[in-house]
Design a protein around this motif. Structure first.
Motif, PDB file in Angstrom:
ATOM      1  N   GLY A  17       0.820  -1.212   0.000  1.00  0.00           N
ATOM      2  CA  GLY A  17       0.000   0.000   0.000  1.00  0.00           C
ATOM      3  C   GLY A  17       0.854   1.261   0.000  1.00  0.00           C
ATOM      4  N   ASN A  18       2.111   1.102   0.438  1.00  0.00           N
ATOM      5  CA  ASN A  18       3.021   2.256   0.483  1.00  0.00           C
ATOM      6  C   ASN A  18       3.866   2.373  -0.794  1.00  0.00           C
ATOM      7  OD1 ASN A  18       2.188   2.887   3.101  1.00  0.00           O
ATOM      8  ND2 ASN A  18       3.716   1.531   4.036  1.00  0.00           N
ATOM      9  N   TYR A  19       3.567   1.538  -1.789  1.00  0.00           N
ATOM     10  CA  TYR A  19       4.430   1.400  -2.972  1.00  0.00           C
ATOM     11  C   TYR A  19       4.873   2.738  -3.572  1.00  0.00           C
ATOM     12  CZ  TYR A  19       6.114  -0.126  -7.535  1.00  0.00           C
ATOM     13  OH  TYR A  19       6.890  -0.341  -8.632  1.00  0.00           O
ATOM     14  N   ILE A  20       3.906   3.626  -3.806  1.00  0.00           N
ATOM     15  CA  ILE A  20       4.292   4.870  -4.517  1.00  0.00           C
ATOM     16  C   ILE A  20       5.257   5.730  -3.700  1.00  0.00           C
ATOM     17  CG2 ILE A  20       2.270   5.070  -6.054  1.00  0.00           C
ATOM     18  CD1 ILE A  20       1.220   7.216  -3.996  1.00  0.00           C
ATOM     19  N   HIS A  21       5.332   5.464  -2.402  1.00  0.00           N
ATOM     20  CA  HIS A  21       6.233   6.265  -1.563  1.00  0.00           C
ATOM     21  C   HIS A  21       7.612   5.635  -1.408  1.00  0.00           C
ATOM     22  CE1 HIS A  21       2.805   8.711  -0.501  1.00  0.00           C
ATOM     23  NE2 HIS A  21       2.140   7.628  -0.150  1.00  0.00           N
ATOM     24  N   LYS A  69      11.014  -0.279  -5.343  1.00  0.00           N
ATOM     25  CA  LYS A  69       9.988  -0.447  -6.393  1.00  0.00           C
ATOM     26  C   LYS A  69      10.491  -1.441  -7.438  1.00  0.00           C
ATOM     27  CE  LYS A  69       7.824   4.113  -6.263  1.00  0.00           C
ATOM     28  NZ  LYS A  69       7.810   5.442  -6.846  1.00  0.00           N
ATOM     29  N   ASN A  70      11.759  -1.287  -7.826  1.00  0.00           N
ATOM     30  CA  ASN A  70      12.318  -2.187  -8.843  1.00  0.00           C
ATOM     31  C   ASN A  70      12.374  -3.623  -8.322  1.00  0.00           C
ATOM     32  OD1 ASN A  70      12.642   0.080 -10.389  1.00  0.00           O
ATOM     33  ND2 ASN A  70      14.873   0.232 -10.101  1.00  0.00           N
ATOM     34  N   TYR A  71      12.709  -3.786  -7.041  1.00  0.00           N
ATOM     35  CA  TYR A  71      12.753  -5.139  -6.473  1.00  0.00           C
ATOM     36  C   TYR A  71      11.368  -5.774  -6.482  1.00  0.00           C
ATOM     37  CZ  TYR A  71      13.292  -9.133  -3.460  1.00  0.00           C
ATOM     38  OH  TYR A  71      13.264 -10.424  -2.984  1.00  0.00           O
ATOM     39  N   ILE A  72      10.355  -5.014  -6.114  1.00  0.00           N
ATOM     40  CA  ILE A  72       8.987  -5.566  -6.094  1.00  0.00           C
ATOM     41  C   ILE A  72       8.572  -5.983  -7.517  1.00  0.00           C
ATOM     42  CG2 ILE A  72       6.543  -5.004  -5.657  1.00  0.00           C
ATOM     43  CD1 ILE A  72       7.531  -3.296  -3.258  1.00  0.00           C
ATOM     44  N   VAL A  75      11.619 -12.882   2.342  1.00  0.00           N
ATOM     45  CA  VAL A  75      12.250 -11.637   2.780  1.00  0.00           C
ATOM     46  C   VAL A  75      11.168 -10.687   3.285  1.00  0.00           C
ATOM     47  CG1 VAL A  75      12.237 -10.570   0.441  1.00  0.00           C
ATOM     48  CG2 VAL A  75      13.920  -9.827   2.136  1.00  0.00           C
ATOM     49  N   TYR A  76      11.485 -10.015   4.394  1.00  0.00           N
ATOM     50  CA  TYR A  76      10.591  -9.001   4.963  1.00  0.00           C
ATOM     51  C   TYR A  76      11.207  -7.644   4.690  1.00  0.00           C
ATOM     52  CZ  TYR A  76       8.325  -6.083   8.478  1.00  0.00           C
ATOM     53  OH  TYR A  76       7.629  -5.080   9.111  1.00  0.00           O
ATOM     54  N   LEU A  77      10.383  -6.693   4.249  1.00  0.00           N
ATOM     55  CA  LEU A  77      10.907  -5.347   3.968  1.00  0.00           C
ATOM     56  C   LEU A  77      10.043  -4.289   4.649  1.00  0.00           C
ATOM     57  CD1 LEU A  77      10.593  -6.898   0.797  1.00  0.00           C
ATOM     58  CD2 LEU A  77      12.386  -5.221   0.479  1.00  0.00           C
ATOM     59  N   TYR A  78      10.670  -3.403   5.391  1.00  0.00           N
ATOM     60  CA  TYR A  78      10.006  -2.159   5.796  1.00  0.00           C
ATOM     61  C   TYR A  78      10.952  -1.035   5.414  1.00  0.00           C
ATOM     62  CZ  TYR A  78       6.079   0.325   7.484  1.00  0.00           C
ATOM     63  OH  TYR A  78       4.943   1.103   7.502  1.00  0.00           O
ATOM     64  N   PRO A  79      10.829  -0.569   4.151  1.00  0.00           N
ATOM     65  CA  PRO A  79      11.791   0.414   3.649  1.00  0.00           C
ATOM     66  C   PRO A  79      11.478   1.812   4.149  1.00  0.00           C
ATOM     67  CG  PRO A  79      10.415  -0.506   1.882  1.00  0.00           C
ATOM     68  CD  PRO A  79       9.821  -0.938   3.173  1.00  0.00           C
ATOM     69  N   LYS A  80      12.403   2.719   3.898  1.00  0.00           N
ATOM     70  CA  LYS A  80      12.055   4.118   4.113  1.00  0.00           C
ATOM     71  C   LYS A  80      11.084   4.517   3.011  1.00  0.00           C
ATOM     72  CE  LYS A  80      15.627   6.470   1.494  1.00  0.00           C
ATOM     73  NZ  LYS A  80      16.659   7.475   1.501  1.00  0.00           N
ATOM     74  N   SER A  81      10.389   5.621   3.197  1.00  0.00           N
ATOM     75  CA  SER A  81       9.460   6.057   2.160  1.00  0.00           C
ATOM     76  C   SER A  81       9.384   7.570   2.213  1.00  0.00           C
ATOM     77  CB  SER A  81       8.077   5.460   2.404  1.00  0.00           C
ATOM     78  OG  SER A  81       7.483   6.085   3.522  1.00  0.00           O
ATOM     79  N   SER A  82       8.662   8.135   1.253  1.00  0.00           N
ATOM     80  CA  SER A  82       8.547   9.601   1.294  1.00  0.00           C
ATOM     81  C   SER A  82       7.693  10.037   2.486  1.00  0.00           C
ATOM     82  CB  SER A  82       7.986  10.130  -0.031  1.00  0.00           C
ATOM     83  OG  SER A  82       6.812   9.430  -0.352  1.00  0.00           O
ATOM     84  N   VAL A  85      17.878  -7.532  -2.832  1.00  0.00           N
ATOM     85  CA  VAL A  85      17.320  -6.204  -2.518  1.00  0.00           C
ATOM     86  C   VAL A  85      18.455  -5.176  -2.473  1.00  0.00           C
ATOM     87  CG1 VAL A  85      16.055  -4.815  -0.824  1.00  0.00           C
ATOM     88  CG2 VAL A  85      15.410  -7.202  -1.170  1.00  0.00           C
ATOM     89  N   GLU A  86      19.573  -5.552  -1.825  1.00  0.00           N
ATOM     90  CA  GLU A  86      20.715  -4.623  -1.729  1.00  0.00           C
ATOM     91  C   GLU A  86      21.246  -4.269  -3.123  1.00  0.00           C
ATOM     92  OE1 GLU A  86      22.711  -5.544   2.598  1.00  0.00           O
ATOM     93  OE2 GLU A  86      23.208  -6.908   0.982  1.00  0.00           O
ATOM     94  N   GLU A  87      21.258  -5.262  -4.002  1.00  0.00           N
ATOM     95  CA  GLU A  87      21.724  -5.036  -5.382  1.00  0.00           C
ATOM     96  C   GLU A  87      20.820  -4.000  -6.065  1.00  0.00           C
ATOM     97  OE1 GLU A  87      22.329  -8.905  -7.303  1.00  0.00           O
ATOM     98  OE2 GLU A  87      21.615  -7.966  -9.175  1.00  0.00           O
ATOM     99  N   PHE A  88      19.504  -4.165  -5.904  1.00  0.00           N
ATOM    100  CA  PHE A  88      18.566  -3.210  -6.516  1.00  0.00           C
ATOM    101  C   PHE A  88      18.732  -1.820  -5.903  1.00  0.00           C
ATOM    102  CE2 PHE A  88      16.303  -6.878  -8.266  1.00  0.00           C
ATOM    103  CZ  PHE A  88      15.909  -6.380  -9.501  1.00  0.00           C
ATOM    104  N   MET A  89      19.000  -1.756  -4.600  1.00  0.00           N
ATOM    105  CA  MET A  89      19.185  -0.447  -3.950  1.00  0.00           C
ATOM    106  C   MET A  89      20.430   0.244  -4.496  1.00  0.00           C
ATOM    107  SD  MET A  89      16.628   0.078  -2.009  1.00  0.00           S
ATOM    108  CE  MET A  89      17.083   1.476  -1.015  1.00  0.00           C
ATOM    109  N   ARG A  90      21.514  -0.521  -4.619  1.00  0.00           N
ATOM    110  CA  ARG A  90      22.768   0.055  -5.151  1.00  0.00           C
ATOM    111  C   ARG A  90      22.574   0.541  -6.583  1.00  0.00           C
ATOM    112  NH1 ARG A  90      25.400  -4.323  -2.798  1.00  0.00           N
ATOM    113  NH2 ARG A  90      25.349  -5.438  -4.791  1.00  0.00           N
ATOM    114  N   ASP A  91      21.918  -0.307  -7.388  1.00  0.00           N
ATOM    115  CA  ASP A  91      21.746   0.025  -8.804  1.00  0.00           C
ATOM    116  C   ASP A  91      20.895   1.281  -9.005  1.00  0.00           C
ATOM    117  OD1 ASP A  91      23.273  -2.121  -9.349  1.00  0.00           O
ATOM    118  OD2 ASP A  91      21.647  -3.406 -10.117  1.00  0.00           O
ATOM    119  N   ALA A  92      20.009   1.555  -8.066  1.00  0.00           N
ATOM    120  CA  ALA A  92      19.109   2.709  -8.224  1.00  0.00           C
ATOM    121  C   ALA A  92      19.715   3.991  -7.655  1.00  0.00           C
ATOM    122  CB  ALA A  92      17.774   2.422  -7.534  1.00  0.00           C
TER     123      ALA A  92
END
Ligand code: AHM
Ligand code: MG
Length: 335
Positions: free
Chosen positions: A215-219, A225-228, A261-268, A327-334
């Motif tokens: 539900g928080n995707y856009i943030h 987002k790329n990982y999802i 994998v469980y994710l609670y990322p930062k968001s806007s 996930v870390e790979e996607f974070m680095r790439d972005a």
């Protein structure tokens, strides 16, 4: 092969020698957590029967409504941990500041500090979904004989001597580590005894479950987002399946057993995500690593982060090793 009849009490005594400080105090501390878990479990199970659910009217430090069971669990854990002469300080997600225990320990001889989230995921209580207790134990860093200070609580997660959780689910389990792997014990409610049911728990290296509040995707940051999208893509062994209970302990427990994998990322909306480094992320990260999994904030190992305040939040990615690394790979790439 598990000895089917081994109780948690027996396990604690038998494994005491493997603990490097092996004074019996840590065993006694785990025993007090076992006791508080049983008391809280009894109350959680009654939640649907008595008029105990609902907001107690207080607002905790994070500005959220506190529910009565949170307050109850908080009190029980603090009470039980204070009653034995082992703990010199407690920090709880439900308390603004840490508690220095000096009523019984006037000379400040106790060695351990405990950090707890007494009832995590408590918004799930009203709807009969699993909740949990998370705990984390350190040796104090300030000298024995003096009162505890904030320094004793702001230790890196890699200094933990033990950590674990209780999941109040279809059955109640206590899962913990003292740095020698992860073991899970299931409560037989008829006689109030925990039995070793899940010896040496391990995250599968790969998994097919991703757990995130979409539900928080856009943030979310672009890397998440790329990982999802990657998880959803039809290719190879994908798409993956999505499972999100909204109760960290339960999501973690399922992922450890099934792979995920469980994710609670930062968001806007939340610049550091939602989860608290000291009460939630560090203990879960210690368990994850002890179970051959991994925990990261997307870039850095959780256990290496130097905390700066008690209620600090961090982005959290935790679970099967290969999935966290992806996930870390996607974070680095972005970046
Ligand atoms: P809490 O400590 O206030 O209960 O919050 C922590 C919980 C976690 O158990 C869960 O994974 C997360 O909050 C769910 O948050 P959200 O509803 O934003 O997805
Ligand atoms: Mg919590």
């Amino acid at each position: 092969m598990a000895n089917k009849k081994q109780t948690l009490g027996e396990f604690i005594i038998e494994n005491q020698a493997a603990f490097k400080y092996s004074s019996g105090e840590l065993s006694s501390l785990i025993n007090s957590i076992r006791l508080a878990a049983k008391v809280v479990n009894h109350e959680v199970n009654k939640a649907g029967l008595v008029d105990i659910i609902g907001a107690a009217g207080d607002v905790n430090i994070q500005g959220e409504d506190q529910q009565k069971l949170d307050v109850y669990a908080n009190e029980k854990f603090i009470q039980t941990l204070t009653n034995r002469n082992i703990v010199c300080g407690i920090a709880s997600e439900e308390e603004d500041d840490f508690i220095s225990i000096n009523s019984q320990d006037e000379n400040h001889q106790n060695k351990y500090v405990v950090l707890i989230d007494p009832l995590d995921g408590s918004s799930n209580i009203d709807v009969n979904v699993s909740v949990g207790t998370i705990f984390s134990i350190y040796r104090r860093v300030t000298p024995i004989g003096t009162p505890v200070t904030i320094e004793d609580f702001l230790q890196r997660g890699n200094q933990q001597v033990a950590a674990g959780y209780v999941v109040y689910g279809t059955s109640t389990m206590l899962v913990y580590t003292t740095g020698h792997g992860v073991n899970g014990f299931t409560l037989n409610p008829a006689i109030g005894t925990f039995y070793l049911s899940h010896p040496n728990m391990q995250f599968p290296e790969n998994g097919h479950i991703y757990s995130v509040n979409e539900g928080n995707y856009i943030h979310f940051p672009q890397g998440i987002k790329n990982y999802i999208k990657y998880c959803q893509k039809e290719e190879g062994d994908r798409p993956y399946t999505s499972r999100y209970i909204g109760s960290l302990v339960s999501d973690f427990h399922r992922n450890m057993i099934k792979g995920g994998v469980y994710l609670y990322p930062k968001s806007s909306l939340n610049s550091n995500g939602k989860l608290r480094l000291l009460y939630e992320c560090n203990p879960m990260a210690f368990l994850a690593e002890q179970a051959n999994g991994k925990a990261s904030d997307g870039f850095t190992r959780i256990l290496d982060i130097q905390p700066t305040e008690l209620h600090e939040r961090v982005p959290f990615v935790c679970g099967s090793k290969n999935m966290v690394e992806k996930v870390e790979e996607f974070m680095r790439d972005a970046q």
